[in-house]
Scaffold this motif. Sequence first.
Motif, PDB file in Angstrom:
ATOM      1  N   SER A  87      37.968  36.518  57.492  1.00 40.65           N
ATOM      2  CA  SER A  87      39.021  35.657  56.947  1.00 40.65           C
ATOM      3  C   SER A  87      38.909  35.554  55.430  1.00 40.65           C
ATOM      4  CB  SER A  87      38.923  34.260  57.576  1.00 40.65           C
ATOM      5  OG  SER A  87      39.848  33.382  56.980  1.00 40.65           O
ATOM      6  N   PHE A  88      37.685  35.338  54.943  1.00 39.90           N
ATOM      7  CA  PHE A  88      37.454  35.241  53.506  1.00 39.90           C
ATOM      8  C   PHE A  88      37.823  36.553  52.809  1.00 39.90           C
ATOM      9  CE2 PHE A  88      34.649  35.755  49.807  1.00 39.90           C
ATOM     10  CZ  PHE A  88      35.062  34.675  49.056  1.00 39.90           C
ATOM     11  N   GLY A  89      37.399  37.665  53.374  1.00 43.53           N
ATOM     12  CA  GLY A  89      37.678  38.969  52.773  1.00 43.53           C
ATOM     13  C   GLY A  89      39.168  39.275  52.703  1.00 43.53           C
ATOM     14  N   ARG A  90      39.893  38.951  53.754  1.00 46.98           N
ATOM     15  CA  ARG A  90      41.341  39.197  53.749  1.00 46.98           C
ATOM     16  C   ARG A  90      42.046  38.286  52.737  1.00 46.98           C
ATOM     17  NH1 ARG A  90      42.930  42.291  58.562  1.00 46.98           N
ATOM     18  NH2 ARG A  90      41.099  42.452  59.913  1.00 46.98           N
ATOM     19  N   PHE A  91      41.608  37.027  52.661  1.00 46.41           N
ATOM     20  CA  PHE A  91      42.169  36.104  51.672  1.00 46.41           C
ATOM     21  C   PHE A  91      41.913  36.623  50.259  1.00 46.41           C
ATOM     22  CE2 PHE A  91      41.452  32.657  48.669  1.00 46.41           C
ATOM     23  CZ  PHE A  91      42.686  32.027  48.692  1.00 46.41           C
ATOM     24  N   MET A  92      40.670  37.018  49.993  1.00 46.97           N
ATOM     25  CA  MET A  92      40.339  37.517  48.655  1.00 46.97           C
ATOM     26  C   MET A  92      41.086  38.815  48.356  1.00 46.97           C
ATOM     27  SD  MET A  92      38.680  35.104  47.440  1.00 46.97           S
ATOM     28  CE  MET A  92      38.280  35.819  45.873  1.00 46.97           C
ATOM     29  N   GLY A  93      41.363  39.597  49.377  1.00 52.22           N
ATOM     30  CA  GLY A  93      42.173  40.802  49.189  1.00 52.22           C
ATOM     31  C   GLY A  93      43.569  40.455  48.713  1.00 52.22           C
ATOM     32  N   ALA A  94      44.149  39.408  49.307  1.00 55.73           N
ATOM     33  CA  ALA A  94      45.485  38.977  48.876  1.00 55.73           C
ATOM     34  C   ALA A  94      45.449  38.491  47.432  1.00 55.73           C
ATOM     35  CB  ALA A  94      45.996  37.870  49.798  1.00 55.73           C
ATOM     36  N   ILE A  95      44.407  37.753  47.072  1.00 56.04           N
ATOM     37  CA  ILE A  95      44.268  37.276  45.699  1.00 56.04           C
ATOM     38  C   ILE A  95      44.118  38.457  44.746  1.00 56.04           C
ATOM     39  CG2 ILE A  95      42.762  35.963  44.126  1.00 56.04           C
ATOM     40  CD1 ILE A  95      44.472  34.224  46.046  1.00 56.04           C
ATOM     41  N   PHE A  96      43.327  39.455  45.149  1.00 61.08           N
ATOM     42  CA  PHE A  96      43.118  40.634  44.300  1.00 61.08           C
ATOM     43  C   PHE A  96      44.415  41.424  44.137  1.00 61.08           C
ATOM     44  CE2 PHE A  96      40.824  44.670  43.181  1.00 61.08           C
ATOM     45  CZ  PHE A  96      40.216  44.179  42.040  1.00 61.08           C
ATOM     46  N   ALA A  97      45.218  41.513  45.188  1.00 61.35           N
ATOM     47  CA  ALA A  97      46.521  42.172  45.065  1.00 61.35           C
ATOM     48  C   ALA A  97      47.396  41.411  44.066  1.00 61.35           C
ATOM     49  CB  ALA A  97      47.204  42.260  46.431  1.00 61.35           C
ATOM     50  N   GLY A  98      47.356  40.087  44.117  1.00 57.06           N
ATOM     51  CA  GLY A  98      48.093  39.283  43.139  1.00 57.06           C
ATOM     52  C   GLY A  98      47.592  39.502  41.726  1.00 57.06           C
ATOM     53  N   TYR A  99      46.288  39.656  41.561  1.00 57.55           N
ATOM     54  CA  TYR A  99      45.697  39.975  40.261  1.00 57.55           C
ATOM     55  C   TYR A  99      46.259  41.306  39.750  1.00 57.55           C
ATOM     56  CZ  TYR A  99      41.961  41.297  36.969  1.00 57.55           C
ATOM     57  OH  TYR A  99      41.260  41.706  35.866  1.00 57.55           O
ATOM     58  N   GLY A 100      46.360  42.276  40.626  1.00 53.99           N
ATOM     59  CA  GLY A 100      46.954  43.563  40.247  1.00 53.99           C
ATOM     60  C   GLY A 100      48.406  43.426  39.839  1.00 53.99           C
ATOM     61  N   LEU A 101      49.144  42.589  40.555  1.00 52.30           N
ATOM     62  CA  LEU A 101      50.545  42.357  40.180  1.00 52.30           C
ATOM     63  C   LEU A 101      50.646  41.714  38.803  1.00 52.30           C
ATOM     64  CD1 LEU A 101      52.041  41.142  43.583  1.00 52.30           C
ATOM     65  CD2 LEU A 101      52.398  43.363  42.450  1.00 52.30           C
ATOM     66  N   ALA A 102      49.683  40.860  38.453  1.00 55.69           N
ATOM     67  CA  ALA A 102      49.672  40.259  37.113  1.00 55.69           C
ATOM     68  C   ALA A 102      49.470  41.338  36.045  1.00 55.69           C
ATOM     69  CB  ALA A 102      48.589  39.189  37.020  1.00 55.69           C
ATOM     70  N   TRP A 103      48.601  42.311  36.296  1.00 53.06           N
ATOM     71  CA  TRP A 103      48.438  43.433  35.364  1.00 53.06           C
ATOM     72  C   TRP A 103      49.748  44.218  35.235  1.00 53.06           C
ATOM     73  CZ3 TRP A 103      45.147  44.648  31.710  1.00 53.06           C
ATOM     74  CH2 TRP A 103      43.839  44.154  31.750  1.00 53.06           C
ATOM     75  N   LEU A 104      50.408  44.464  36.358  1.00 50.44           N
ATOM     76  CA  LEU A 104      51.669  45.214  36.309  1.00 50.44           C
ATOM     77  C   LEU A 104      52.745  44.427  35.568  1.00 50.44           C
ATOM     78  CD1 LEU A 104      51.670  46.751  39.890  1.00 50.44           C
ATOM     79  CD2 LEU A 104      51.120  47.891  37.717  1.00 50.44           C
ATOM     80  N   TRP A 105      52.768  43.113  35.728  1.00 46.24           N
ATOM     81  CA  TRP A 105      53.708  42.286  34.963  1.00 46.24           C
ATOM     82  C   TRP A 105      53.418  42.428  33.469  1.00 46.24           C
ATOM     83  CZ3 TRP A 105      52.474  38.453  31.540  1.00 46.24           C
ATOM     84  CH2 TRP A 105      53.564  37.798  30.964  1.00 46.24           C
ATOM     85  N   ALA A 106      52.144  42.320  33.096  1.00 45.90           N
ATOM     86  CA  ALA A 106      51.767  42.364  31.676  1.00 45.90           C
ATOM     87  C   ALA A 106      52.144  43.697  31.038  1.00 45.90           C
ATOM     88  CB  ALA A 106      50.271  42.106  31.513  1.00 45.90           C
ATOM     89  N   VAL A 107      51.874  44.798  31.731  1.00 51.04           N
ATOM     90  CA  VAL A 107      52.119  46.105  31.130  1.00 51.04           C
ATOM     91  C   VAL A 107      53.618  46.419  31.042  1.00 51.04           C
ATOM     92  CG1 VAL A 107      51.973  47.557  33.210  1.00 51.04           C
ATOM     93  CG2 VAL A 107      51.203  48.464  30.998  1.00 51.04           C
ATOM     94  N   ARG A 108      54.444  45.710  31.796  1.00 46.82           N
ATOM     95  CA  ARG A 108      55.897  45.924  31.720  1.00 46.82           C
ATOM     96  C   ARG A 108      56.530  45.191  30.552  1.00 46.82           C
ATOM     97  NH1 ARG A 108      59.132  45.225  36.783  1.00 46.82           N
ATOM     98  NH2 ARG A 108      60.479  46.595  35.589  1.00 46.82           N
TER      99      ARG A 108
END
Length: 143
Positions: free
Chosen positions: A45-66
Amino acid sequence: MTRVGVLRGLAWAMGYACVAIGLFHVLLGNAAIPGAGSAGPTVDSFGRFMGAIFAGYGLAWLWAVRQSPVPAAAVRVLTAVFLLGGAARLLSLAVEGRPQWFQLLLAAVELGLSPLLWWLADSEEKTAVTACGPSAGKATDSA
């Protein structure tokens, strides 16, 4: 390649890699973590939750670079989070001992890439100011 090109390339790579890794963890749970296959439902459960957070972190990078220019403040905040992750791995190493080899490789990437990203963070903003001149955007009196 220019500093701006390196910044943009790394930001795109960070964004897509983090989204992919995050979704990999969301979909596979414990199977995505070396050595955690039998860790049980709480770790899953913790790993899947942290995976979702990490995907959101990646989306923040994609927002910044755009953005144009790439916002230095956003890059520095995202880089600080990345560095904190590397520091957390060092803390785990000190407290719990040596992890699986791939985790050590990830720590090296997190700790090694962070200073470079920090240094590159304002390269596009500086280029934009230089290209437009120091008085860009200021009203002038012409009578």
